[in-house]
Design a protein around this motif. Sequence first.
Motif: not given
Length: 217
Positions: A157-185
């Motif tokens: 859930l909070d794992a960082k990729d090789e560049f130091g970003f979590t799934p939430l960082h990436l979903a937020a950057d791309r504006g993927n609202v449903d993914a952000v909602k899921l991660l927050i939930s």
Amino acid sequence: MSTQEQFDAAVAWLSSSSQASGLGNDKRLELYGLFKFANSSSGPTGSRPGIFSFEGRAKYDAWARVAAEYDGRLDAARARYVEIARSAGWAEGAEAVDEGEEGAERKSSGGGGGFGPSVSMMVPTDEGGSQSLVHDAAATGSTETLRQILAADRALLDAKDEFGFTPLHLAADRGNVDAVKLLISLGADKSILDPDEQTALDIATISGRDDVVALLS
């Protein structure tokens, strides 16, 4: 064949053969860095691409790493390139393959360039397993895939990729609202900082993702 001749032949083969597509992103990036260094004898010039230029930044870093590792040793860099090409299926005497319209399309869309298929940090590969896939799913907005991966391994859930970003960082950057909602939930940590000391909220704000900002505020 001399090292230079082997290198040139491997470059031609990797730029045209679909067999090279089996290489993982790490190897593709290394090939890119080796190719650029072998042809320039130096590292990258100019500023490092910004945080939101994922592919540009990855390529820049790969080139810089190679330049630092092989400083002044061009033949060693070419030999390493040849070694990776062999692992992908190239053999001395193998010629570049003309794959018709499909090959031309791959080159025009970012492939080739002396290092094989296009380098994309958002394409799932076997290398890295589920940890790579969870970040890919978040970045591309593949919410159902994201849900399944996290159901199987909540530790990602909070794992960082090789560049130091979590799934939430990436979903937020791309504006993927449903993914952000899921991660927050699921309880994603909104306070985690990326390499530039930015939270997912900071990234969403900079990117103008108002819907995501509202969710993270």
